[in-house]
Design an enzyme around this catalytic site. Structure first.
Site, PDB file in Angstrom:
ATOM      1  N   ARG A 233       0.969  -1.139  -0.014  1.00 21.73           N
ATOM      2  CA  ARG A 233       0.034   0.084   0.080  1.00 21.73           C
ATOM      3  C   ARG A 233       0.952   1.277   0.032  1.00 21.73           C
ATOM      4  NH1 ARG A 233      -3.277  -2.811  -1.250  1.00 21.73           N
ATOM      5  NH2 ARG A 233      -5.417  -3.249  -0.630  1.00 21.73           N
ATOM      6  N   GLU A 262      -2.550   7.678  -5.123  1.00 18.70           N
ATOM      7  CA  GLU A 262      -3.178   6.798  -6.256  1.00 18.70           C
ATOM      8  C   GLU A 262      -4.733   6.764  -6.424  1.00 18.70           C
ATOM      9  OE1 GLU A 262      -1.504   2.902  -5.459  1.00 18.70           O
ATOM     10  OE2 GLU A 262      -3.277   2.140  -5.164  1.00 18.70           O
ATOM     11  N   HIS A 294      -0.877  -0.283  -9.507  1.00 16.65           N
ATOM     12  CA  HIS A 294      -1.446  -1.266  -8.560  1.00 16.65           C
ATOM     13  C   HIS A 294      -2.152  -2.432  -9.520  1.00 16.65           C
ATOM     14  CE1 HIS A 294      -3.741  -1.321  -4.466  1.00 16.65           C
ATOM     15  NE2 HIS A 294      -3.403  -2.436  -4.805  1.00 16.65           N
TER      16      HIS A 294
HETATM   17  P1  NAI Z   1      -1.577 -11.189   5.025  1.00 16.72           P
HETATM   18  O1  NAI Z   1      -2.464 -10.777   6.154  1.00 16.72           O
HETATM   19  O2  NAI Z   1      -1.363 -12.676   4.785  1.00 16.72           O
HETATM   20  O3  NAI Z   1      -0.031 -10.785   5.821  1.00 16.72           O
HETATM   21  C1  NAI Z   1       0.285  -9.425   6.219  1.00 16.72           C
HETATM   22  C2  NAI Z   1       1.281  -9.784   7.129  1.00 16.72           C
HETATM   23  O4  NAI Z   1       1.876  -8.547   7.780  1.00 16.72           O
HETATM   24  C3  NAI Z   1       1.004 -10.660   8.430  1.00 16.72           C
HETATM   25  O5  NAI Z   1       1.888 -11.669   8.543  1.00 16.72           O
HETATM   26  C4  NAI Z   1       1.133  -9.599   9.387  1.00 16.72           C
HETATM   27  O6  NAI Z   1       1.397 -10.365  10.706  1.00 16.72           O
HETATM   28  C5  NAI Z   1       1.968  -8.769   9.194  1.00 16.72           C
HETATM   29  N1  NAI Z   1       1.949  -7.595   9.741  1.00 16.72           N
HETATM   30  C6  NAI Z   1       0.835  -6.819  10.087  1.00 16.72           C
HETATM   31  N2  NAI Z   1       1.149  -5.703  10.931  1.00 16.72           N
HETATM   32  C7  NAI Z   1       2.591  -5.666  10.834  1.00 16.72           C
HETATM   33  C8  NAI Z   1       3.443  -4.707  11.290  1.00 16.72           C
HETATM   34  N3  NAI Z   1       3.095  -3.612  12.035  1.00 16.72           N
HETATM   35  N4  NAI Z   1       4.838  -5.009  11.043  1.00 16.72           N
HETATM   36  C9  NAI Z   1       5.171  -6.077  10.443  1.00 16.72           C
HETATM   37  N5  NAI Z   1       4.370  -7.099   9.854  1.00 16.72           N
HETATM   38  C10 NAI Z   1       2.980  -6.995  10.229  1.00 16.72           C
HETATM   39  O7  NAI Z   1      -1.737 -10.378   3.707  1.00 16.72           O
HETATM   40  P2  NAI Z   1      -1.189 -10.857   2.235  1.00 16.72           P
HETATM   41  O8  NAI Z   1      -2.266 -11.331   1.660  1.00 16.72           O
HETATM   42  O9  NAI Z   1       0.227 -11.270   2.244  1.00 16.72           O
HETATM   43  O10 NAI Z   1      -1.041  -9.147   1.576  1.00 16.72           O
HETATM   44  C11 NAI Z   1      -0.307  -8.228   2.210  1.00 16.72           C
HETATM   45  C12 NAI Z   1      -0.748  -6.824   1.574  1.00 16.72           C
HETATM   46  O11 NAI Z   1      -0.438  -6.855   0.282  1.00 16.72           O
HETATM   47  C13 NAI Z   1      -2.349  -6.643   1.845  1.00 16.72           C
HETATM   48  O12 NAI Z   1      -2.404  -5.929   2.914  1.00 16.72           O
HETATM   49  C14 NAI Z   1      -2.484  -5.356   0.723  1.00 16.72           C
HETATM   50  O13 NAI Z   1      -2.109  -4.127   1.155  1.00 16.72           O
HETATM   51  C15 NAI Z   1      -1.226  -5.899  -0.348  1.00 16.72           C
HETATM   52  N6  NAI Z   1      -1.878  -6.371  -1.577  1.00 16.72           N
HETATM   53  C16 NAI Z   1      -1.672  -5.540  -2.646  1.00 16.72           C
HETATM   54  C17 NAI Z   1      -2.027  -6.192  -3.968  1.00 16.72           C
HETATM   55  C18 NAI Z   1      -1.630  -5.429  -5.202  1.00 16.72           C
HETATM   56  O14 NAI Z   1      -2.117  -5.729  -6.425  1.00 16.72           O
HETATM   57  N7  NAI Z   1      -0.245  -4.698  -5.330  1.00 16.72           N
HETATM   58  C19 NAI Z   1      -2.879  -7.010  -4.139  1.00 16.72           C
HETATM   59  C20 NAI Z   1      -3.310  -7.636  -2.839  1.00 16.72           C
HETATM   60  C21 NAI Z   1      -2.762  -7.382  -1.716  1.00 16.72           C
END
Ligand code: NAI
Length: 329
Positions: A233, A262, A294
């Site tokens: 993000r 964005e 994105h």
């Molecule tokens: P997820 O929920 O599986 O993993 C997120 C990880 O971040 C978790 O392990 C969590 O413990 C960790 N986390 C949370 N707060 C934290 C902090 N303060 N410091 C360090 N780690 C922390 O999520 P997933 O599916 O891996 O997605 C991650 C991100 O990717 C989403 O939140 C979204 O913003 C982004 N995304 C981007 C896309 C794109 O098209 N560019 C598409 C899908 C997701």
């Protein structure tokens, strides 16, 4: 059950329509307009709405949706930082999302950005097309035997960690909730990750705690010549501080699929318009910055999974079944 699908693109409609026969009893209306205070009234007469990462689902919009009788918000994405969950909860609205529709799609795009920003393949292609076969400006660095630092080891972060291992990199990681069972990478503190990584890839969600996790103070802790990639993000990076860091020659390369400003124009063709802010142009003025809009999620597999899970979520809501993908505030 009637659902209004905001911000529809032709590819959304195509992937959703393919699956409609499997989920009877639901009627979707696709509209191009995105949801915002001005378009919220279009939801009158519907039971639910479907929205994406670029939707404005802040307090004002949720208040209006409640007035119009909306009970269900179907997010066709993983992130939900753009939804005022507290207000939705106050009105008993359910917010459902699509967690992990294709972690590999985003991780592979993150690595594509690393490779493009590092090896300048985007410029090399244009140069070759113009019969310019000189190599100046195209030099990169090896990833092999370098250290990749992954911030956030959820589904996407882990997929990226595996890809980096495949390139022969050592992988270190930082997460609030480390998974100590993982033996192919080592968890370290954020400071250690910043100072030891040759490549830093951001995969944590945008929260109050992670907002501007990359800022002047954390950039100062990074190695000189680091490669930074953000497919998570835009708000994770304080853009002005990134620009200062780039000017100070901190980064070998920067790859951004997401950026702070964005929301107003992502997924829109703005090529004939004068943009209200020049941040993107400032970023793109640097020869070592590569940006995409994105598109990390944008693969056939991911779009199929998004449509499937969104329809399953709606179906479960309609039939009073367990809501496995509910976002709780
Ligand atoms: P997820 O929920 O599986 O993993 C997120 C990880 O971040 C978790 O392990 C969590 O413990 C960790 N986390 C949370 N707060 C934290 C902090 N303060 N410091 C360090 N780690 C922390 O999520 P997933 O599916 O891996 O997605 C991650 C991100 O990717 C989403 O939140 C979204 O913003 C982004 N995304 C981007 C896309 C794109 O098209 N560019 C598409 C899908 C997701």
């Amino acid at each position: 059950m009637k659902i209004l699908f905001y911000g529809a693109k032709n590819y959304d409609e195509q992937f959703f329509r393919k699956l409609f026969p499997r989920y009877p009893g639901m009627e979707f209306t696709f509209i191009e307009a995105n949801i915002c205070p001005e378009t919220a009234s279009l939801s009158q007469g519907y039971d639910g709405i479907c929205a994406f990462v670029n939707a404005d689902l802040g307090t004002a919009v949720i208040e209006k949706l409640h007035q119009y009788g909306i009970r269900l918000i179907l997010m066709r994405c993983a992130g939900y930082n753009n939804v005022d969950l507290e207000t939705a909860k106050k009105y008993g609205m359910k917010v459902l999302r699509v967690p992990g529709y294709s972690p590999e799609a985003v991780a592979e795009h993150a690595m594509a950005l690393v490779l493009t920003a590092n090896r300048h393949t985007h410029k090399a292609y244009i140069k070759c097309r113009e019969n310019n076969f000189a190599l100046s400006g195209l030099m990169g660095v090896n990833l092999y035997q370098k250290t990749a630092g992954i911030i956030g080891t959820g589904k996407i972060g882990l997929a990226m960690a595996r890809i980096c291992r495949g390139f022969g990199m050592s992988v270190i990681a930082y997460d609030l909730y480390p998974d100590q069972e993982l033996d192919f990478m080592k968890y370290v503190s954020l400071d250690e990750l910043l100072s030891a990584s040759d490549l830093i890839s951001l995969h944590c969600p945008l929260t109050k705690e992670t907002r501007h996790i990359i800022r002047e103070e954390t950039i100062a802790k990074m190695k000189d010549g680091v490669i930074l990639v953000n497919t998570s993000r835009g708000g994770l990076i304080k853009t002005d501080d990134l620009i200062s860091g780039i000017r100070d020659q901190k980064f070998f390369a920067v790859g951004l699929d997401v950026y702070e400003e964005e929301t107003d124009f992502v997924y829109e063709d703005m090529s004939e318009r004068i943009l209200p802010s020049s941040t993107i142009q400032r970023l793109l003025s640097f020869p070592n910055v590569t940006m995409t809009s994105h598109q990390g999620f944008f693969t056939e597999e991911a779009l199929t999974n998004i449509a499937e899970t969104t329809l399953q979520n709606a179906y479960a809501f309609m039939n009073g079944q367990e809501l496995k993908n509910e976002v709780l505030s």
